[in-house]
Design a protein around this motif. Structure first.
Motif, PDB file in Angstrom:
ATOM      1  N   LEU A  53       0.826  -1.207   0.000  1.00 24.61           N
ATOM      2  CA  LEU A  53       0.000   0.000   0.000  1.00 24.61           C
ATOM      3  C   LEU A  53       0.860   1.256   0.000  1.00 24.61           C
ATOM      4  O   LEU A  53       0.572   2.221  -0.724  1.00 24.61           O
ATOM      5  N   ARG A  54       1.917   1.258   0.794  1.00 27.41           N
ATOM      6  CA  ARG A  54       2.788   2.435   0.866  1.00 27.41           C
ATOM      7  C   ARG A  54       3.375   2.760  -0.502  1.00 27.41           C
ATOM      8  O   ARG A  54       3.352   3.915  -0.954  1.00 27.41           O
ATOM      9  N   HIS A  55       3.893   1.736  -1.185  1.00 26.89           N
ATOM     10  CA  HIS A  55       4.571   2.026  -2.453  1.00 26.89           C
ATOM     11  C   HIS A  55       3.612   2.152  -3.628  1.00 26.89           C
ATOM     12  O   HIS A  55       4.001   2.655  -4.690  1.00 26.89           O
ATOM     13  N   LEU A  56       2.363   1.742  -3.449  1.00 26.79           N
ATOM     14  CA  LEU A  56       1.338   2.127  -4.421  1.00 26.79           C
ATOM     15  C   LEU A  56       1.056   3.622  -4.332  1.00 26.79           C
ATOM     16  O   LEU A  56       0.531   4.216  -5.278  1.00 26.79           O
ATOM     17  N   GLN A  57       1.445   4.229  -3.211  1.00 28.40           N
ATOM     18  CA  GLN A  57       1.259   5.675  -3.045  1.00 28.40           C
ATOM     19  C   GLN A  57       2.542   6.459  -3.319  1.00 28.40           C
ATOM     20  O   GLN A  57       2.503   7.523  -3.960  1.00 28.40           O
ATOM     21  N   THR A  58       3.674   5.943  -2.854  1.00 26.51           N
ATOM     22  CA  THR A  58       4.925   6.668  -3.106  1.00 26.51           C
ATOM     23  C   THR A  58       5.353   6.558  -4.564  1.00 26.51           C
ATOM     24  O   THR A  58       5.884   7.512  -5.134  1.00 26.51           O
ATOM     25  N   GLY A  59       5.111   5.401  -5.171  1.00 28.26           N
ATOM     26  CA  GLY A  59       5.603   5.148  -6.518  1.00 28.26           C
ATOM     27  C   GLY A  59       5.179   6.164  -7.558  1.00 28.26           C
ATOM     28  O   GLY A  59       6.020   6.780  -8.217  1.00 28.26           O
ATOM     29  N   PRO A  60       3.875   6.362  -7.722  1.00 30.38           N
ATOM     30  CA  PRO A  60       3.437   7.240  -8.801  1.00 30.38           C
ATOM     31  C   PRO A  60       3.908   8.685  -8.694  1.00 30.38           C
ATOM     32  O   PRO A  60       4.000   9.370  -9.707  1.00 30.38           O
ATOM     33  N   VAL A  61       4.222   9.161  -7.497  1.00 29.28           N
ATOM     34  CA  VAL A  61       4.623  10.567  -7.352  1.00 29.28           C
ATOM     35  C   VAL A  61       6.119  10.727  -7.115  1.00 29.28           C
ATOM     36  O   VAL A  61       6.602  11.854  -6.989  1.00 29.28           O
ATOM     37  N   ASN A  62       6.854   9.636  -7.060  1.00 25.82           N
ATOM     38  CA  ASN A  62       8.296   9.729  -6.802  1.00 25.82           C
ATOM     39  C   ASN A  62       9.156   8.993  -7.825  1.00 25.82           C
ATOM     40  O   ASN A  62      10.365   9.228  -7.875  1.00 25.82           O
ATOM     41  N   MET A  63       8.567   8.094  -8.594  1.00 27.18           N
ATOM     42  CA  MET A  63       9.361   7.340  -9.559  1.00 27.18           C
ATOM     43  C   MET A  63       9.656   8.189 -10.800  1.00 27.18           C
ATOM     44  O   MET A  63       8.960   9.146 -11.099  1.00 27.18           O
ATOM     45  N   HIS A  64      10.702   7.792 -11.497  1.00 30.12           N
ATOM     46  CA  HIS A  64      11.112   8.506 -12.702  1.00 30.12           C
ATOM     47  C   HIS A  64      11.284   7.525 -13.854  1.00 30.12           C
ATOM     48  O   HIS A  64      11.550   6.342 -13.650  1.00 30.12           O
ATOM     49  N   SER A  65      11.152   8.042 -15.055  1.00 26.79           N
ATOM     50  CA  SER A  65      11.338   7.228 -16.256  1.00 26.79           C
ATOM     51  C   SER A  65      12.774   7.343 -16.737  1.00 26.79           C
ATOM     52  O   SER A  65      13.390   8.406 -16.676  1.00 26.79           O
ATOM     53  N   LEU A  66      13.317   6.233 -17.214  1.00 28.62           N
ATOM     54  CA  LEU A  66      14.611   6.229 -17.876  1.00 28.62           C
ATOM     55  C   LEU A  66      14.381   6.088 -19.375  1.00 28.62           C
ATOM     56  O   LEU A  66      13.440   5.429 -19.813  1.00 28.62           O
ATOM     57  N   HIS A  67      15.257   6.702 -20.155  1.00 32.82           N
ATOM     58  CA  HIS A  67      15.048   6.780 -21.603  1.00 32.82           C
ATOM     59  C   HIS A  67      16.290   6.343 -22.375  1.00 32.82           C
ATOM     60  O   HIS A  67      17.400   6.296 -21.841  1.00 32.82           O
ATOM     61  N   TYR A  68      16.071   6.051 -23.624  1.00 36.15           N
ATOM     62  CA  TYR A  68      17.159   5.796 -24.559  1.00 36.15           C
ATOM     63  C   TYR A  68      16.752   6.384 -25.906  1.00 36.15           C
ATOM     64  O   TYR A  68      15.599   6.755 -26.124  1.00 36.15           O
ATOM     65  N   MET A  69      17.718   6.470 -26.821  1.00 39.74           N
ATOM     66  CA  MET A  69      17.455   7.001 -28.152  1.00 39.74           C
ATOM     67  C   MET A  69      17.195   5.837 -29.103  1.00 39.74           C
ATOM     68  O   MET A  69      18.054   4.982 -29.303  1.00 39.74           O
ATOM     69  N   GLU A  70      15.979   5.793 -29.651  1.00 41.99           N
ATOM     70  CA  GLU A  70      15.564   4.698 -30.538  1.00 41.99           C
ATOM     71  C   GLU A  70      15.569   5.174 -31.984  1.00 41.99           C
ATOM     72  O   GLU A  70      15.065   6.243 -32.309  1.00 41.99           O
ATOM     73  N   TYR A  71      16.143   4.357 -32.845  1.00 43.23           N
ATOM     74  CA  TYR A  71      16.173   4.669 -34.276  1.00 43.23           C
ATOM     75  C   TYR A  71      14.809   4.393 -34.896  1.00 43.23           C
ATOM     76  O   TYR A  71      14.202   3.341 -34.667  1.00 43.23           O
ATOM     77  N   GLN A  72      14.312   5.369 -35.653  1.00 45.57           N
ATOM     78  CA  GLN A  72      13.040   5.234 -36.359  1.00 45.57           C
ATOM     79  C   GLN A  72      13.347   5.009 -37.839  1.00 45.57           C
ATOM     80  O   GLN A  72      13.689   5.958 -38.558  1.00 45.57           O
ATOM     81  N   LEU A  99      25.486  12.473 -26.771  1.00 40.51           N
ATOM     82  CA  LEU A  99      26.791  12.121 -26.219  1.00 40.51           C
ATOM     83  C   LEU A  99      26.721  11.174 -25.029  1.00 40.51           C
ATOM     84  O   LEU A  99      27.637  10.381 -24.814  1.00 40.51           O
ATOM     85  N   HIS A 100      25.637  11.239 -24.259  1.00 39.91           N
ATOM     86  CA  HIS A 100      25.640  10.531 -22.979  1.00 39.91           C
ATOM     87  C   HIS A 100      24.486   9.557 -22.762  1.00 39.91           C
ATOM     88  O   HIS A 100      24.557   8.720 -21.868  1.00 39.91           O
ATOM     89  N   MET A 101      23.426   9.656 -23.532  1.00 42.27           N
ATOM     90  CA  MET A 101      22.290   8.766 -23.318  1.00 42.27           C
ATOM     91  C   MET A 101      22.475   7.469 -24.102  1.00 42.27           C
ATOM     92  O   MET A 101      23.075   7.467 -25.179  1.00 42.27           O
ATOM     93  N   PRO A 102      21.971   6.341 -23.575  1.00 39.14           N
ATOM     94  CA  PRO A 102      22.071   5.092 -24.347  1.00 39.14           C
ATOM     95  C   PRO A 102      21.325   5.192 -25.667  1.00 39.14           C
ATOM     96  O   PRO A 102      20.255   5.798 -25.736  1.00 39.14           O
ATOM     97  N   THR A 103      21.910   4.608 -26.702  1.00 39.91           N
ATOM     98  CA  THR A 103      21.330   4.655 -28.044  1.00 39.91           C
ATOM     99  C   THR A 103      21.140   3.238 -28.567  1.00 39.91           C
ATOM    100  O   THR A 103      22.055   2.403 -28.468  1.00 39.91           O
ATOM    101  N   SER A 104      19.985   2.971 -29.110  1.00 34.16           N
ATOM    102  CA  SER A 104      19.734   1.661 -29.698  1.00 34.16           C
ATOM    103  C   SER A 104      20.679   1.418 -30.862  1.00 34.16           C
ATOM    104  O   SER A 104      21.013   2.333 -31.620  1.00 34.16           O
ATOM    105  N   GLU A 105      21.135   0.172 -30.986  1.00 31.03           N
ATOM    106  CA  GLU A 105      21.999  -0.168 -32.108  1.00 31.03           C
ATOM    107  C   GLU A 105      21.202  -0.634 -33.313  1.00 31.03           C
ATOM    108  O   GLU A 105      21.759  -1.134 -34.283  1.00 31.03           O
ATOM    109  N   SER A 106      19.877  -0.436 -33.273  1.00 31.37           N
ATOM    110  CA  SER A 106      19.019  -0.964 -34.332  1.00 31.37           C
ATOM    111  C   SER A 106      19.324  -0.372 -35.702  1.00 31.37           C
ATOM    112  O   SER A 106      19.062  -1.006 -36.719  1.00 31.37           O
ATOM    113  N   ALA A 107      19.878   0.839 -35.752  1.00 30.97           N
ATOM    114  CA  ALA A 107      20.203   1.428 -37.052  1.00 30.97           C
ATOM    115  C   ALA A 107      21.208   0.573 -37.811  1.00 30.97           C
ATOM    116  O   ALA A 107      21.230   0.566 -39.045  1.00 30.97           O
ATOM    117  N   GLU A 108      22.036  -0.175 -37.071  1.00 30.39           N
ATOM    118  CA  GLU A 108      23.059  -1.000 -37.705  1.00 30.39           C
ATOM    119  C   GLU A 108      22.459  -2.186 -38.464  1.00 30.39           C
ATOM    120  O   GLU A 108      23.046  -2.669 -39.424  1.00 30.39           O
TER     121      GLU A 108
END
Length: 588
Positions: free
Chosen positions: A391-410, A572-581
């Motif tokens: 119950l506690r983390h059903l409440q803390t999670g949505p207002v304290n968690m963060h998303s991590l991202h990467y660069m995806e080739y389209q 320069l610093h964010m992870p990048t998908s190697e899918s373009a290769e």
């Protein structure tokens, strides 16, 4: 992270039906007496040979039209559903080796050949595997010979400069606290009635300064990436993923990652994770991940954990004053345990849906994990603790968690776009308050840490402001305030809301005669190609200009320069998908 739990998943729909019938509900009794397994269509996760074969057939159809990436995902899911040592798994590995060969991934091709053999690949098909293995070895040898020729002729690798740029480790711009090495000494944690806990600077900061680099306490890979990335380290491993032998969800890049996942969270999640993803959004699943990671911090001694939390003085837990260099996993969890729940500001329906979700998750753990079920049956403290943590983390999670991202080739547009692949819990980053006109932003680093980057000058004594997804450039004041109140339970009084900053298309321009101009369209066109050498060239120029015009906020040039600067930093610093290769060898 959004605080909404209202997406139309099974658990929410069932709650809505119950809520309409009766305002006060005893969910424990309802779930105990009613056939909730049937209503939510819950079922134990088991390997399924027929499902594995069906998925492999679908992959074969995609392979015929050279949709290799989509076919790989089908083969990986087929592997996840297959029994260890089965023909279904062996053939899926072999099919994966074929795609690896077609995409010039020869080392991965050989690895899949070995996996196919270890899984009892059919003898009557063995000649195909032998031929592919020989061809892959020849291709690797030819590539090695060409590389040797280039080296002899003095030619350097095409990617050498990019590699140097990419591999340079990002560091704090100022000396770190001796006991809090992830935070620059210029930052201080303060508290006031108006802001609660907040982070301020004791010196002037410039755009481009890096002031926090934090490792998450817990992380969760989004379900859509489970056939592309390792469930533990989140590395892109679409060619070589290995399945958990006890569920059909988790896949790993190595046996080491599988073992670490089992120790840190998968021990309890394994029997229920498929149902969790099917009936919930990522928020309850992330809450479960935080709970299971916390339990592992106490080495699965739930009685000890209960005793520890009973005497924990929450008001004295401070992530900025704790000695992180000697902190145990239990100490680190304390900083997560005390994160804000917003419990007092939630309405009754909001509180009840979280109680309902808590009951479902607890029942799943109790029923599917014999170890936990026995502990809960024998120990009231453990049962109380487990319910309280969920119950506690059903409440803390949505207002304290963060998303991590990467660069995806389209591949259709031949550009890179930022994609969210992981949710994570950062106890220090959670101290940053929101502004609709932020002065810092978060950058996901390649090793899974998150950096806080200053995006416009901050004067000594100023507060650092993150953005929770509602920016004045993109949303009107009314829209922002409505969403922030709904999701985060506060009325925003940031500078953008108080001064009613306009959206981007209505922003005024700076005085070009005083500050000069930059061609934002031309710079955007250069950065969209995702070239690291170009990003390294432009980054210092953009930083200088951003600091020159930083006090001219909000202006269209300032906001445009912030986006360009951020894009160069991400390259320069964010992870990048190697899918373009490999997309150049197949159809999207």
């Amino acid at each position: 992270m959004s605080d909404s739990l209202e997406e139309k998943f099974g658990a929410w729909e069932l709650f809505e039906q119950l809520w309409e019938k009766e305002a006060e509900l005893d969910y424990e009794s309802i779930l105990r007496d009613a056939p909730y397994h049937d209503r939510l269509k819950l079922s134990r996760d088991t390997k399924d040979s027929a499902k594995a074969q069906s998925l492999r057939t679908k992959g074969n159809q995609l392979l015929k039209v050279k949709r290799y990436v989509a076919a790989l995902k089908c083969y990986n899911e087929s592997i996840a559903f297959s029994e260890k040592g089965s023909e279904e798994r062996a053939i899926a590995y072999a099919n994966r080796s074929f795609i690896c060969y077609e995409l010039h991934r020869y080392e991965e091709c050989l690895r899949n050949v070995r996996l196919a053999r270890e899984s009892n690949y059919p003898e009557h098909l063995a000649s195909k595997l032998v031929k592919r293995e020989e061809d892959a070895k020849k291709a690797l040898q030819n590539a090695a010979n060409k590389g040797s020729e280039k080296s002899t002729n003095g030619a350097s690798s095409d990617t050498s400069d990019d590699s140097k740029l990419c591999d340079s480790e990002l560091k704090l711009s100022y000396d770190a606290y001796e006991t809090v090495p992830q935070v620059a000494q210029c930052l201080e944690l303060s508290e006031s009635e108006q802001f609660g806990r907040y982070v301020a600077t004791n010196r002037n900061l410039e755009a481009g300064d890096v002031v926090i680099i934090e490792q998450p306490f817990s992380r969760l890979l989004r379900d859509i990436y489970r056939h592309v990335r390792c469930d533990f380290c989140h590395r892109e491993s679409i060619f070589t993923l290995l399945p958990c032998e006890n569920c059909t969800v988790a896949m790993y890049c190595s046996g080491s990652c599988a073992s670490q996942a089992a120790r840190q969270y998968h021990r309890y999640e394994c029997p229920i994770i498929r149902d969790m993803w099917r009936i919930f959004t990522k928020l309850p699943v992330m809450s479960l991940r935080t709970v299971t990671t916390a339990i592992s911090a106490f080495e699965y001694d739930l009685q000890e954990m209960w005793e520890h939390l009973q005497v924990l003085e929450k008001a004295k837990v401070n992530a900025f004053t704790m000695d992180w260099t000697s902190a145990s996993a239990k100490d680190i969890y304390d900083t997560v345990h005390v994160l804000e729940t917003n419990e007092r500001t939630r309405d009754r329906k909001d509180r009840m849906v979280r109680v309902f979700y808590t009951t479902i998750i607890y029942r799943l753990l109790e029923e599917r994990c014999p170890e936990l079920g026995e502990l809960c049956a024998m120990n009231d403290n453990v049962r109380e603790l487990l319910n309280e943590l969920i119950l506690r983390h059903l409440q803390t999670g949505p207002v304290n968690m963060h998303s991590l991202h990467y660069m995806e080739y389209q591949p259709e547009q031949r550009v890179y776009e930022m994609e969210n692949h992981v949710s994570a819990c950062f106890p220090i980053l959670s101290m940053l308050n929101h502004s609709c006109a932020p002065n810092v932003t978060r950058i996901t680093l390649r090793d899974g840490r998150c950096a806080v980057l200053v995006t416009r000058p901050i004067a000594k004594g100023g507060q650092l402001y993150d953005n929770y997804g509602m920016h004045h450039c993109l949303m009107s004041r009314k829209e922002r305030k409505t969403e922030l109140l709904k999701q985060y339970r506060f009325i925003c009084e940031c500078e953008a809301c108080v001064n009613n900053y306009p959206q981007y298309f209505e922003l005024p321009a700076i005085d070009s005669s005083r500050y000069g101009m930059i061609d934002t369209q031309s710079l955007h066109a250069e950065l969209v190609l995702h070239q690291k050498d170009k990003a390294a060239e432009l980054l210092p120029k953009l930083r200088r200009y951003l600091n020159d015009i930083g006090d001219q906020y909000p202006r269209s040039e300032t906001c445009s320069c912030q986006e360009l600067f951020l894009r160069a930093f991400q390259i320069l610093h964010m992870p990048t998908s190697e899918s373009a290769e490999y997309y150049k060898y197949c159809n999207p």
